[in-house]
Design an enzyme around this catalytic site. Structure first.
Site, PDB file in Angstrom:
ATOM      1  N   GLU A   1       0.891  -1.000  -0.425  1.00  0.00           N
ATOM      2  CA  GLU A   1      -0.447  -0.109   0.083  1.00  0.00           C
ATOM      3  C   GLU A   1       0.839   1.395  -0.385  1.00  0.00           C
ATOM      4  O   GLU A   1       2.039   1.220   1.143  1.00  0.00           O
ATOM      5  CB  GLU A   1      -1.172   0.266   1.077  1.00  0.00           C
ATOM      6  CG  GLU A   1       0.163   0.529   2.683  1.00  0.00           C
ATOM      7  CD  GLU A   1      -1.090  -0.045   3.693  1.00  0.00           C
ATOM      8  OE1 GLU A   1      -2.435  -0.675   3.612  1.00  0.00           O
ATOM      9  OE2 GLU A   1      -1.159   0.491   4.186  1.00  0.00           O
TER      10      GLU A   1
ATOM     11  N   HIS B   1      -0.600  -5.618  11.978  1.00  0.00           N
ATOM     12  CA  HIS B   1      -2.292  -6.393  11.721  1.00  0.00           C
ATOM     13  C   HIS B   1      -1.460  -7.881  12.442  1.00  0.00           C
ATOM     14  O   HIS B   1      -1.236  -8.674  11.278  1.00  0.00           O
ATOM     15  CB  HIS B   1      -2.019  -6.920   9.732  1.00  0.00           C
ATOM     16  CG  HIS B   1      -2.026  -5.962   8.887  1.00  0.00           C
ATOM     17  ND1 HIS B   1      -1.587  -5.848   7.492  1.00  0.00           N
ATOM     18  CD2 HIS B   1      -3.369  -4.034   9.181  1.00  0.00           C
ATOM     19  CE1 HIS B   1      -2.310  -4.502   7.231  1.00  0.00           C
ATOM     20  NE2 HIS B   1      -2.898  -4.091   8.302  1.00  0.00           N
TER      21      HIS B   1
ATOM     22  N   ASN C   1      -5.039  -6.217   3.802  1.00  0.00           N
ATOM     23  CA  ASN C   1      -5.216  -5.256   4.752  1.00  0.00           C
ATOM     24  C   ASN C   1      -6.299  -6.402   5.624  1.00  0.00           C
ATOM     25  O   ASN C   1      -7.299  -6.526   4.676  1.00  0.00           O
ATOM     26  CB  ASN C   1      -5.941  -3.934   5.229  1.00  0.00           C
ATOM     27  CG  ASN C   1      -4.445  -3.403   4.029  1.00  0.00           C
ATOM     28  OD1 ASN C   1      -4.557  -3.550   2.869  1.00  0.00           O
ATOM     29  ND2 ASN C   1      -3.662  -2.330   4.670  1.00  0.00           N
TER      30      ASN C   1
HETATM   31  P1  FAE Z   1      -9.682  -5.219  17.507  1.00  0.00           P
HETATM   32  O1  FAE Z   1     -10.050  -4.317  16.150  1.00  0.00           O
HETATM   33  O2  FAE Z   1      -8.391  -5.364  17.800  1.00  0.00           O
HETATM   34  O3  FAE Z   1     -10.620  -5.062  19.007  1.00  0.00           O
HETATM   35  C1  FAE Z   1     -10.166  -5.543  19.602  1.00  0.00           C
HETATM   36  C2  FAE Z   1     -10.477  -4.838  21.185  1.00  0.00           C
HETATM   37  O4  FAE Z   1     -11.139  -6.200  21.875  1.00  0.00           O
HETATM   38  C3  FAE Z   1     -10.420  -3.155  21.212  1.00  0.00           C
HETATM   39  O5  FAE Z   1     -11.410  -2.419  21.468  1.00  0.00           O
HETATM   40  C4  FAE Z   1      -9.638  -3.560  22.473  1.00  0.00           C
HETATM   41  O6  FAE Z   1      -9.009  -2.426  23.710  1.00  0.00           O
HETATM   42  C5  FAE Z   1     -10.676  -5.038  23.247  1.00  0.00           C
HETATM   43  N1  FAE Z   1     -10.147  -5.562  24.460  1.00  0.00           N
HETATM   44  C6  FAE Z   1      -8.677  -6.445  24.545  1.00  0.00           C
HETATM   45  N2  FAE Z   1      -8.504  -7.221  25.548  1.00  0.00           N
HETATM   46  C7  FAE Z   1      -9.770  -7.095  26.154  1.00  0.00           C
HETATM   47  C8  FAE Z   1     -10.113  -6.947  27.513  1.00  0.00           C
HETATM   48  N3  FAE Z   1      -9.466  -8.541  28.929  1.00  0.00           N
HETATM   49  N4  FAE Z   1     -11.282  -6.328  27.960  1.00  0.00           N
HETATM   50  C9  FAE Z   1     -12.200  -5.703  27.756  1.00  0.00           C
HETATM   51  N5  FAE Z   1     -11.854  -5.180  26.126  1.00  0.00           N
HETATM   52  C10 FAE Z   1     -10.621  -5.748  25.546  1.00  0.00           C
HETATM   53  O7  FAE Z   1     -10.101  -6.776  16.569  1.00  0.00           O
HETATM   54  N6  FAE Z   1      -6.650  -3.644   8.829  1.00  0.00           N
HETATM   55  C11 FAE Z   1      -7.202  -2.696   7.431  1.00  0.00           C
HETATM   56  O8  FAE Z   1      -8.318  -3.948   7.125  1.00  0.00           O
HETATM   57  N7  FAE Z   1      -7.282  -2.283   7.370  1.00  0.00           N
HETATM   58  C12 FAE Z   1      -5.965  -0.943   7.790  1.00  0.00           C
HETATM   59  O9  FAE Z   1      -6.414   0.002   6.837  1.00  0.00           O
HETATM   60  C13 FAE Z   1      -6.006  -0.658   8.421  1.00  0.00           C
HETATM   61  N8  FAE Z   1      -4.488   0.064   9.018  1.00  0.00           N
HETATM   62  C14 FAE Z   1      -4.597  -0.416  10.443  1.00  0.00           C
HETATM   63  C15 FAE Z   1      -3.721   0.725  10.902  1.00  0.00           C
HETATM   64  C16 FAE Z   1      -2.934   0.766  12.097  1.00  0.00           C
HETATM   65  C17 FAE Z   1      -2.240   2.175  13.086  1.00  0.00           C
HETATM   66  C18 FAE Z   1      -3.638  -0.906  13.249  1.00  0.00           C
HETATM   67  C19 FAE Z   1      -3.715  -0.277  14.858  1.00  0.00           C
HETATM   68  C20 FAE Z   1      -4.061  -1.372  12.852  1.00  0.00           C
HETATM   69  C21 FAE Z   1      -4.594  -0.896  11.346  1.00  0.00           C
HETATM   70  N9  FAE Z   1      -5.502  -2.297  10.634  1.00  0.00           N
HETATM   71  C22 FAE Z   1      -6.028  -2.443   9.243  1.00  0.00           C
HETATM   72  C23 FAE Z   1      -6.310  -3.850  11.243  1.00  0.00           C
HETATM   73  C24 FAE Z   1      -7.463  -3.286  12.481  1.00  0.00           C
HETATM   74  O10 FAE Z   1      -8.229  -2.501  13.005  1.00  0.00           O
HETATM   75  C25 FAE Z   1      -7.639  -5.262  12.288  1.00  0.00           C
HETATM   76  O11 FAE Z   1      -7.105  -6.106  12.003  1.00  0.00           O
HETATM   77  C26 FAE Z   1      -8.041  -5.188  13.297  1.00  0.00           C
HETATM   78  O12 FAE Z   1      -9.104  -4.039  13.686  1.00  0.00           O
HETATM   79  C27 FAE Z   1      -8.746  -5.868  14.316  1.00  0.00           C
HETATM   80  O13 FAE Z   1      -9.785  -6.808  14.629  1.00  0.00           O
HETATM   81  P2  FAE Z   1     -10.269  -7.108  15.701  1.00  0.00           P
HETATM   82  O14 FAE Z   1     -11.873  -7.636  15.221  1.00  0.00           O
HETATM   83  O15 FAE Z   1      -9.900  -8.958  16.061  1.00  0.00           O
END
Ligand code: FAE
Length: 545
Positions: free
Chosen positions: A399, A484, A522
């Protein structure tokens, strides 16, 4: 102003109202009707809920919406804050170029991905320790960026909404019916997320993506093609930003510490709709610490409630018949490992903690010629990638990332996604009561080799060079962090083929832990679509049975 997807718009409207009023009152418990918000800063957890969802990221949000639509009372527990209240500067999220305590999760100093410019640490600032929106979790040779708050990663990410190539999806998850995924669940996920595409005519002439056009030209000179990348950032809003008719967000260097406008983060889409069903309640600043199983098969969670400065307010308990883990690859894996290895859920599979990968992430910069200016105005939301995934030896999808410094840098920056077969594993460490990752620097080498093969050719064709000043030392490739994280409770291994955790009836994984270390693009669209698929089956066969 914001144009939103329609499928669940009435519910979404109700949910947004609840989020706004909870934010206005400073509540840590959010539900519809908003009038049920009592005005107290904390609201008691119920003793029991038929369904509990841990986390509020992609997998969690999908699951809560579908449970709520089916009329199942559902509690969501999120360790981060609700990001809906403006600070003293009138903004919810802090500026990226002058970050404050809203930026990072309990750090003394920010830890931006671009560690330096001309070897100077210009991007980072001392901050007060606070429940900020972006976390960076360190494990020896690897660190992981994560979103914290209502919406998880959607609050901080680059909004790129990419459906993986079907042939690669079939390679990583061969037992999942690809016809069903591509016919039903990917379209459902993209609609729910509010995916949109950039207007190609505007792209060709706008200032916001000059940096992408410069990189496209350099790639074409070496014979490589580029592909447009859809987004959940509203491109009509972006156009208006460039015209100067709305407050700027993507054009005000906002991205990793949150966007004040324009982004369809989960709190605007799936979570708002989930709240709007009237059956879902979110408790913020509630971290799940332990999962216990009662003799009757129900689960009890030990939950720590804190304030936004980290003071523990209470330890609480909540029971659940059906428990969904959506705490992300790190959070979910740690909860499962702790439960297994402390003897709470001893029957969990040996596969828990395995199959973790970085999605082959590697970042690099190229130095452009003086006449190839990338521009001082750069959209923080990428929309173009160099697609060389068909290369038989070194598949890469790179990207084209912005350098939203607000001034000309002559840098072209890339986040390359490569096909790295290396996998890490998490183990429970009793001394720290946490999960530790085994991942060594040499496991990142295949990603560097692949990115180097592609960008050496681009540099040769353009007589350009790598930037050696961006990552704290002189390395041209940075693969000591990932955006990721994927795996740890892989579909079909630690769980059955619909996310049911092996050895623990009525316990489900619904997030990025299910994906075996790589998606080739992504990952959030894949996470969302798999969650849509799995929850449909689990609702029909387990919850509503
Ligand atoms: P996630 O979104 O990480 O959510 C987990 C949630 O659980 C969080 O809010 C935590 O605070 C919460 N949590 C964790 N442990 C606990 C606990 N013990 N008790 C209560 N709450 C808890 O999970 N992906 C794309 O497809 N496109 C992009 O452009 C992209 N850019 C990114 C840029 C950055 C800077 C970052 C950090 C990530 C990026 N990603 C991107 C990755 C994407 O955001 C990531 O794969 C998803 O957010 C993961 O989704 P989940 O549902 O696994």
């Amino acid at each position: 102003m914001r144009r939103m997807p329609s499928p669940f718009s009435r519910r979404r409207f109700l949910g947004l109202a609840a989020l706004n009023s909870a934010a206005a009152l400073g509540l840590t418990s959010i539900s519809v009707p908003a009038a049920s918000a009592s005005g107290r800063k904390t609201t008691a957890l119920p003793e029991f809920s038929p369904a509990v969802v841990i986390g509020t990221g992609y997998g969690a949000a999908v699951t809560a919406l579908r449970l709520g639509e089916a009329g199942v009372p559902t509690v969501m527990l999120e360790m981060g804050q609700l990001w809906d209240t403006a600070g003293a500067d009138g903004k919810v999220f802090c500026p990226m170029l002058s970050p404050d305590e809203r930026s990072m999760w309990f750090k003394d100093r920010t830890e931006a991905p671009l560690a330096s410019f001309l070897w100077l640490d210009l991007a980072n600032h001392d901050i007060r320790r606070h429940a900020g929106v972006l976390d960076r979790v360190h494990f020896g040779d690897m660190s992981v960026y994560l979103g914290r708050g209502v919406g998880g990663g959607s609050l901080v990410n680059g909004a790129m909404a990419v459906t993986p190539r079907r042939d690669y999806f079939e390679e990583i998850l061969p037992e999942v019916d690809a016809d069903e995924m591509y016919g039903r669940y990917f379209p459902r996920a993209n609609a729910g997320l509010g995916r949109n595409e950039v207007d190609r005519a505007w792209f060709e002439k706008c200032r916001s993506y000059n940096y992408a056009r410069v990189s496209r030209k350099a790639a074409a000179k070496a014979g490589f093609k580029t592909a447009f990348v859809p987004s959940v950032y509203d491109f009509e809003y972006l156009k208006a930003e460039e015209e100067g008719t709305v407050p700027r967000s993507a054009l005000a260097s906002e991205v990793i510490y949150g966007n004040n406008h324009g982004k369809r983060s989960l709190d605007r889409t799936y979570l708002a709709a989930a709240l709007g069903t009237g059956h879902v309640r979110i408790h913020t600043l509630h971290e799940v610490r332990e999962i216990l199983r009662q003799p009757d098969g129900a689960y009890t969670l030990v939950v720590r409630e804190s304030d936004a400065d980290g003071t523990v307010l209470a330890t609480k308990h909540i029971g659940a018949k059906h428990l969904f883990l959506g705490a992300g690859s790190l959070g979910t894996t740690e909860l499962l490992l702790r439960a297994r290895d402390t003897g709470r859920l001893p029957e969990l599979s040996e596969e828990v903690g395995e199959g973790w990968g970085t999605n082959g992430n590697v970042m690099l910069g190229r130095a452009n010629h003086l006449w190839d200016t990338t521009g001082s105005l750069q959209s923080g939301m990428p929309t173009l990638g160099i697609d060389n995934w068909d290369d038989p030896k070194y598949p890469v999808f790179a990207e084209i990332a912005p350098v939203p410094a607000g001034l000309e840098t002559w840098v072209s920056l890339y986040l390359a996604i490569t096909k790295n077969p290396e996998r890490g594993r998490f183990r429970y460490d009793p001394a720290s009561d946490s999960a530790k990752l085994s991942w060594t620097a040499d496991q990142g080498q295949p990603s560097i080799d692949a990115a180097k093969a592609l960008f050496d050719k681009i540099n040769r064709a353009n007589t350009t060079i790598y930037r050696h000043d961006l990552f704290g030392d002189t390395r041209p490739f940075e693969n000591r962090f990932t955006y990721h994280p994927l795996g740890g409770a892989v579909l079909g291994k630690a769980t059955d083929l619909h996310g049911r955790v092996k050895g623990a009836p009525n316990l489900y994984v619904t997030d990025g832990s299910l994906i075996p270390g790589s998606t080739g693009v992504n990952p959030f669209v894949t996470i969302t679509a798999l969650a849509e698929r799995n929850v449909e089956r689990v609702l029909a066969e387990d919850v509503l049975r």
